[in-house]
Every structure is written in structure tokens, then in C-alpha cells.
Design a protein around this motif. Structure first.
Motif, mmCIF file in Angstrom:
data_model
loop_
_atom_site.group_PDB
_atom_site.id
_atom_site.type_symbol
_atom_site.label_atom_id
_atom_site.label_comp_id
_atom_site.label_asym_id
_atom_site.label_seq_id
_atom_site.Cartn_x
_atom_site.Cartn_y
_atom_site.Cartn_z
ATOM 1 N N ASP A 206 0.860 -1.192 0.000
ATOM 2 C CA ASP A 206 0.000 0.000 0.000
ATOM 3 C C ASP A 206 0.887 1.231 0.000
ATOM 4 O O ASP A 206 1.369 1.665 1.052
ATOM 5 N N CYS B 130 -4.196 2.242 -4.209
ATOM 6 C CA CYS B 130 -3.156 1.286 -4.603
ATOM 7 C C CYS B 130 -3.799 -0.088 -4.537
ATOM 8 O O CYS B 130 -4.048 -0.617 -3.456
ATOM 9 N N ARG C 30 0.318 -4.022 -9.680
ATOM 10 C CA ARG C 30 -0.499 -3.038 -8.989
ATOM 11 C C ARG C 30 -1.083 -2.023 -9.965
ATOM 12 O O ARG C 30 -0.545 -1.811 -11.044
ATOM 13 N N ARG D 238 0.216 4.315 -0.477
ATOM 14 C CA ARG D 238 -0.390 5.613 -0.143
ATOM 15 C C ARG D 238 0.377 6.406 0.912
ATOM 16 O O ARG D 238 0.580 7.610 0.715
#
Length: 156
Positions: A35, A46, A58, A37
Motif C-alpha cells: 500500500d 493502490c 499493482r 499511499r
């Protein structure tokens, strides 16, 4: 454009500094893969599209811009993010390697390769210095986020 630099993780000369272990550093890099972010300001989503042995696919969403990338890694050694070129994004790759020239002296080596041209006369060339500076700051911020992750784990 090619760009690479080292970021010192543990300052062995400063006994008051909290040192990270290789495992904590690696865990933080895996968090960035799972992740991104917290690591990339402006990233809204994501999403992991596919998982495989030592690999993730991704989809990253920055507003209306969607970037697809492939994450590959060698456990406790390196992680690579390879993004596809799109009209909004030049594409390229970033490899982050963990280096330990002596026990406990950890460094992160960031190596970038992008489709951005470095020719001084081109618009991309003039933009390249700005991009290098932004990458460097982002890499320093990556280490800050990894430290926050490690510290939160130590509290449990």
C-alpha cells in the motif's frame, strides 16, 4: 533519465539515534509495495491486481491518472517498481537495495531509470533536475515512513 543515490539509515556515530534492523527496513519496503499511499503524496488508491512468487502487479490512482506497475523483489536485499509508460507518465523503474557495508551500518540505494530525456536543450532535460530533486526528497520521506512503521511495531 538515470539517477541514483544512497540514504543512510543508521548513523553508527550517534549512539542516541534509534537504529533499524535489516528486517525492519525490509518490512517497511514491503509495506510500500502493498500500500504505497503513505509513501506517495497524492496517491488515492493502490490496488493489487495479481500476486506471484516474488512479484505483485499493482494499479496506482493519482486522480484521473492510472499507473500500472510490477513489483519484484529479493527478500531482505532489494525491491523494484517497474511502471508502464502512459500519456501522463514517462514509465521506468526504481530499484531500492539494502546495503550493509559493516554490521548495523544500513543504507538504502535508490536507482531510477525513466523515459525522461536528460538532453540539456530539451524540455525533458530542463525538467530532469526538478525530478531528481523530487525523487531525492521522496526517498528521504520513504525512510521517515519506514521509521514510523518500525516504531509503531515496537510499541506492541
Amino acid at each position: 533519465m538515470k539517477f541514483e543515490h544512497l540514504v543512510e539509515v543508521n548513523d553508527l556515530a550517534d549512539p542516541a539515534a534509534t537504529a533499524l534492523s535489516r528486517e525492519e527496513l525490509w518490512f517497511g519496503l514491503l509495506c510500500r509495495a502493498e500500500d504505497a499511499r503513505p509513501f506517495l503524496p497524492g496517491l488515492e488508491a493502490c490496488e493489487i491486481m495479481e500476486r506471484g512468487e516474488g512479484m505483485l502487479l499493482r494499479e496506482l490512482r493519482f486522480g484521473s491518472a492510472v499507473i500500472r506497475d510490477r513489483v519484484t523483489f529479493s527478500e531482505l536485499e532489494w525491491i523494484r517498481f517497474e511502471s508502464e509508460a502512459t500519456p501522463e507518465h514517462a514509465g521506468g523503474w526504481l530499484t531500492i537495495s539494502i546495503e550493509e557495508p559493516q554490521p548495523g551500518a544500513l543504507f538504502l540505494r535508490f536507482e531510477y531509470r525513466t523515459g525522461l530525456q536528460e538532453d540539456g536543450g530539451s524540455e525533458d532535460g530542463r525538467y530532469a533536475d526538478f525530478v531528481r530533486s523530487a525523487y531525492h526528497q521522496s526517498d528521504l520521506d520513504t525512510l521517515k515512513v519506514i521509521r514510523m512503521i518500525a516504531e509503531s511495531g515496537r510499541l506492541q
